[in-house]
Design an enzyme around this catalytic site. Structure first.
Site, PDB file in Angstrom:
ATOM      1  N   CYS A  50       0.737  -1.486  -0.486  1.00  0.00           N
ATOM      2  CA  CYS A  50      -0.424   0.203   0.232  1.00  0.00           C
ATOM      3  C   CYS A  50       0.886   1.083   0.125  1.00  0.00           C
ATOM      4  CB  CYS A  50      -1.339   0.104   0.762  1.00  0.00           C
ATOM      5  SG  CYS A  50      -1.337   1.783   1.495  1.00  0.00           S
ATOM      6  N   CYS A  53       0.382   3.201   3.848  1.00  0.00           N
ATOM      7  CA  CYS A  53       1.014   2.706   4.788  1.00  0.00           C
ATOM      8  C   CYS A  53       2.468   3.411   5.573  1.00  0.00           C
ATOM      9  CB  CYS A  53       1.131   1.496   4.926  1.00  0.00           C
ATOM     10  SG  CYS A  53      -0.570   0.499   4.956  1.00  0.00           S
ATOM     11  N   HIS A 113      -4.051   0.614   7.643  1.00  0.00           N
ATOM     12  CA  HIS A 113      -4.582   0.353   6.193  1.00  0.00           C
ATOM     13  C   HIS A 113      -6.403  -0.357   6.191  1.00  0.00           C
ATOM     14  CE1 HIS A 113      -4.239  -1.178   2.137  1.00  0.00           C
ATOM     15  NE2 HIS A 113      -4.985  -2.363   2.560  1.00  0.00           N
ATOM     16  N   ASN A 153     -13.466   9.810  -1.899  1.00  0.00           N
ATOM     17  CA  ASN A 153     -13.970   9.161  -2.179  1.00  0.00           C
ATOM     18  C   ASN A 153     -13.919   7.126  -1.636  1.00  0.00           C
ATOM     19  OD1 ASN A 153     -14.214  10.251  -5.175  1.00  0.00           O
ATOM     20  ND2 ASN A 153     -12.216  10.256  -5.573  1.00  0.00           N
ATOM     21  N   SER A 161      -8.142   4.087  -5.788  1.00  0.00           N
ATOM     22  CA  SER A 161      -7.296   3.931  -6.051  1.00  0.00           C
ATOM     23  C   SER A 161      -7.001   3.216  -4.601  1.00  0.00           C
ATOM     24  CB  SER A 161      -6.378   4.935  -6.458  1.00  0.00           C
ATOM     25  OG  SER A 161      -6.043   6.173  -5.584  1.00  0.00           O
ATOM     26  N   HIS A 164      -6.735   1.582   1.308  1.00  0.00           N
ATOM     27  CA  HIS A 164      -6.828   3.541   3.354  1.00  0.00           C
ATOM     28  C   HIS A 164      -7.022   4.261   2.879  1.00  0.00           C
ATOM     29  CE1 HIS A 164      -2.603   3.275   5.782  1.00  0.00           C
ATOM     30  NE2 HIS A 164      -3.509   3.670   6.274  1.00  0.00           N
ATOM     31  N   HIS A 166      -8.431   7.453   3.681  1.00  0.00           N
ATOM     32  CA  HIS A 166      -8.312   8.661   3.567  1.00  0.00           C
ATOM     33  C   HIS A 166      -9.084   9.963   2.270  1.00  0.00           C
ATOM     34  CE1 HIS A 166      -7.681   6.441  -0.473  1.00  0.00           C
ATOM     35  NE2 HIS A 166      -7.268   7.279  -1.104  1.00  0.00           N
ATOM     36  N   GLN A 168      -9.476  13.397  -0.002  1.00  0.00           N
ATOM     37  CA  GLN A 168      -8.157  13.928  -0.641  1.00  0.00           C
ATOM     38  C   GLN A 168      -8.185  16.241   0.096  1.00  0.00           C
ATOM     39  OE1 GLN A 168      -6.843  13.440  -4.937  1.00  0.00           O
ATOM     40  NE2 GLN A 168      -8.714  11.839  -4.856  1.00  0.00           N
TER      41      GLN A 168
END
Ligand code: H2U
Ligand code: ZN
Length: 338
Positions: A50, A53, A113, A153, A161, A164, A166, A168
């Site tokens: 990943c 990570c 993760h 997303n 994508s 994990h 996250h 943006q």
């Protein structure tokens, strides 16, 4: 006699000033069918492959530190660049273009993760809220940045994508389309009625409770009256706030709480980690007070009737207007039931 729960009608979105076609008679049978449970692939707490990570190499050649809470970095494949000069182009009123600088960042919510917002500890989620506020203030204070869009997303279905946890941030020189439309609507409401569009809307939803899913001291989650996506929701602050930076400490805790409860409810609906795009809408960062703005979040999940059947905005929706089958009231009832 017209029946709003059965007969086709259209509803108006006062934020975007767009209509949505509602065709409830098309739903009833499929929605009463069984909901499917799909086994999500089990993710490890640490994945050596990943790029988010702790300690791992990213695609851009950098290596992540061994972070133990949230971790923010500049997107290695940024859609906007800080060095772009501001320029305009116009020809015959038909060919119009604008350049503009910007900054794109990624925030990892946790070193783990395999966590999601719904599964994070409340205290860790509060750290994510703190990171959002910090980023909004940092990016928004720069002269070249006019708007800070924070979004997440989640799930391959939404184009994420990586599993994990996250989000943006795209901070741009200009105010993006959705935000500028909502701004015009809120400005007009304030001018015409001397009140705030979303304060008035939250009050109405709190009184009716028909489309309400979650509530705490500072926030409410509703399926908006004008929702386009089957299980679309909005998280609206009860107090009039123009941006995330106006939250008190207790309100930051409440934001963490309502996001956790809303996403957990989504996950329970079809027994899978629910895919969605979500993000905040708030005042532009051009230095003006923008008192017309009311801080809120939108959740746009694509799923329609099971973990594997999604809604597509195609056909009539691309050529004419968006359409939904299940009514927002029925969607709220279903979400309240899990
Ligand atoms: P999404 O899952 O929403 O695509 O977000 C992941 C972002 O992470 C994406 O914008 C960035 C991608 O550009 N990224 C990096 O900055 N470095 C990497 O090593 C891979 C992905
Ligand atoms: Zn990871």
């Amino acid at each position: 006699m017209f029946d709003w729960n059965q007969d086709p009608h259209r509803r108006f979105n006062p934020l975007t000033r767009q209509w949505v076609l509602v065709s409830p008679h098309r739903t009833e049978r499929p929605w009463q069918g069984q909901t499917e449970t799909q086994d999500a692939p089990v993710q490890p707490a640490y994945d050596p492959a990943c790029y988010l990570c702790p300690g791992n190499a990213r695609a851009g050649g950098f290596r992540n530190p061994h972070y133990d809470a949230t971790f923010v970095f500049d997107n290695d494949f940024a859609a906007l660049k800080p060095t772009t000069p501001v320029e305009g182009f116009a020809q015959d009123g038909l060919l119009i273009a604008e350049s503009g600088p910007g900054i794109c960042r990624v925030i990892c919510f946790s070193p783990r993760h395999n966590l999601t917002l719904a599964n994070m500890e409340q205290a860790d989620l509060r750290r994510v809220v703190d990171a959002w506020v910090e980023q909004f203030l940092d990016l928004g204070s720069r002269d070249m940045i006019g708007y800070v869009q924070i979004f997440e997303n989640r799930g391959a279905m939404m184009g994420a994508s990586n599993p994990h946890p996250h989000c943006q941030i795209w901070a741009s020189h200009t105010v993006p389309n959705e935000v500028s439309t909502e701004q015009e609507s809120q400005l007009a409401w304030r001018r015409d009625r001397h009140s705030c569009l979303l304060c008035d809307y939250a009050r109405l939803e709190l009184a009716s409770r028909e489309r309400l899913l979650e509530e705490n001291g500072s926030f409410v989650t509703v399926v908006p009256f004008w929702a386009v996506w089957p299980f679309e929701t909005m998280v609206v602050s009860k107090r009039h706030l123009t941006g995330i930076d106006g939250l008190t400490g207790a309100e930051r805790d409440d934001l963490a709480d309502i996001l956790k409860r809303t996403t957990a409810r989504y996950d329970r609906l079809f027994g899978v980690p629910f895919p969605y795009s979500q993000g905040f809408h708030q005042r532009p960062t051009d230095g003006a007070p923008h008192d017309e703005w009311h801080f809120h979040a939108h959740f746009y999940p694509p799923l329609l009737r099971s973990a594997t059947v999604r809604k597509f905005l195609v056909g009539y929706e691309m050529l004419a207007m968006p359409q939904r089958d299940i009514t927002p009231e029925r969607a709220a009832e279903r979400l309240r039931g899990v």
